[in-house]
Motif scaffolding. Sequence first.
Motif, PDB file in Angstrom:
ATOM      1  N   LEU A 161      27.973  17.062  16.090  1.00  0.00           N
ATOM      2  CA  LEU A 161      27.183  16.613  17.231  1.00  0.00           C
ATOM      3  C   LEU A 161      27.658  17.378  18.452  1.00  0.00           C
ATOM      4  N   GLN A 162      26.721  18.027  19.159  1.00  0.00           N
ATOM      5  CA  GLN A 162      27.068  18.868  20.305  1.00  0.00           C
ATOM      6  C   GLN A 162      26.331  18.391  21.548  1.00  0.00           C
ATOM      7  N   ARG A 214      22.419  18.025  20.461  1.00  0.00           N
ATOM      8  CA  ARG A 214      21.815  18.602  19.263  1.00  0.00           C
ATOM      9  C   ARG A 214      22.806  18.422  18.115  1.00  0.00           C
ATOM     10  N   LEU A 215      22.316  18.652  16.914  1.00  0.00           N
ATOM     11  CA  LEU A 215      23.138  18.536  15.728  1.00  0.00           C
ATOM     12  C   LEU A 215      23.180  19.894  15.036  1.00  0.00           C
ATOM     13  N   SER A 272      26.198  26.380  27.420  1.00  0.00           N
ATOM     14  CA  SER A 272      26.993  26.274  26.194  1.00  0.00           C
ATOM     15  C   SER A 272      26.770  24.930  25.512  1.00  0.00           C
ATOM     16  N   TRP A 273      27.082  24.902  24.211  1.00  0.00           N
ATOM     17  CA  TRP A 273      27.051  23.665  23.438  1.00  0.00           C
ATOM     18  C   TRP A 273      28.484  23.327  23.042  1.00  0.00           C
ATOM     19  N   ILE A 274      28.937  22.130  23.421  1.00  0.00           N
ATOM     20  CA  ILE A 274      30.305  21.693  23.191  1.00  0.00           C
ATOM     21  C   ILE A 274      30.310  20.605  22.110  1.00  0.00           C
ATOM     22  N   TYR A 313      20.118  23.640  12.717  1.00  0.00           N
ATOM     23  CA  TYR A 313      20.219  22.846  13.938  1.00  0.00           C
ATOM     24  C   TYR A 313      19.059  21.866  13.989  1.00  0.00           C
ATOM     25  N   SER A 314      19.328  20.679  14.544  1.00  0.00           N
ATOM     26  CA  SER A 314      18.235  19.749  14.759  1.00  0.00           C
ATOM     27  C   SER A 314      17.388  20.257  15.922  1.00  0.00           C
TER      28      SER A 314
END
Length: 145
Positions: A86-87, A124-125, A93-95, A143-144
Amino acid sequence: MQRKTKEVLATICLGATVLTLTPAVSWAETAAIPVICQQETGIAPHMQYIEDWECDLNVQGTTAIVDCYVSGNVNTATKAKIIAELQVKNGSSWIPVKIWTITEDSYSARVKETYTITQGNTYRLKATMTIWEGSQSETQIVYSS
């Protein structure tokens, strides 16, 4: 003597015919392969060991519901693994905020979890899914939406 000349000419003609047709036949066989593959797979990527997968993220208020599934051939797959991440979006950026990992000695695996999130953020997943058939494996990252 005339008979020998005819035999030599016939052999040369036969040889020339074979040499002329061979590239055309080879080209025809090569050209047909992509067409057949395209019809079999359409526009979807061909996956060798992964037969089915799912990657869903459902957000309800402050709860994120994660549902990831991967399966291989029930008769030949020997192991399945999912890393569900889970981000949250932070600028560009995606953390990662939470990571679940499951490995099954089976043809399929599923991660179905909930996690409390902060309302107003974008999530997002990311799912890394692997199926093994013996010592051979295939991994897909999805990715979701």
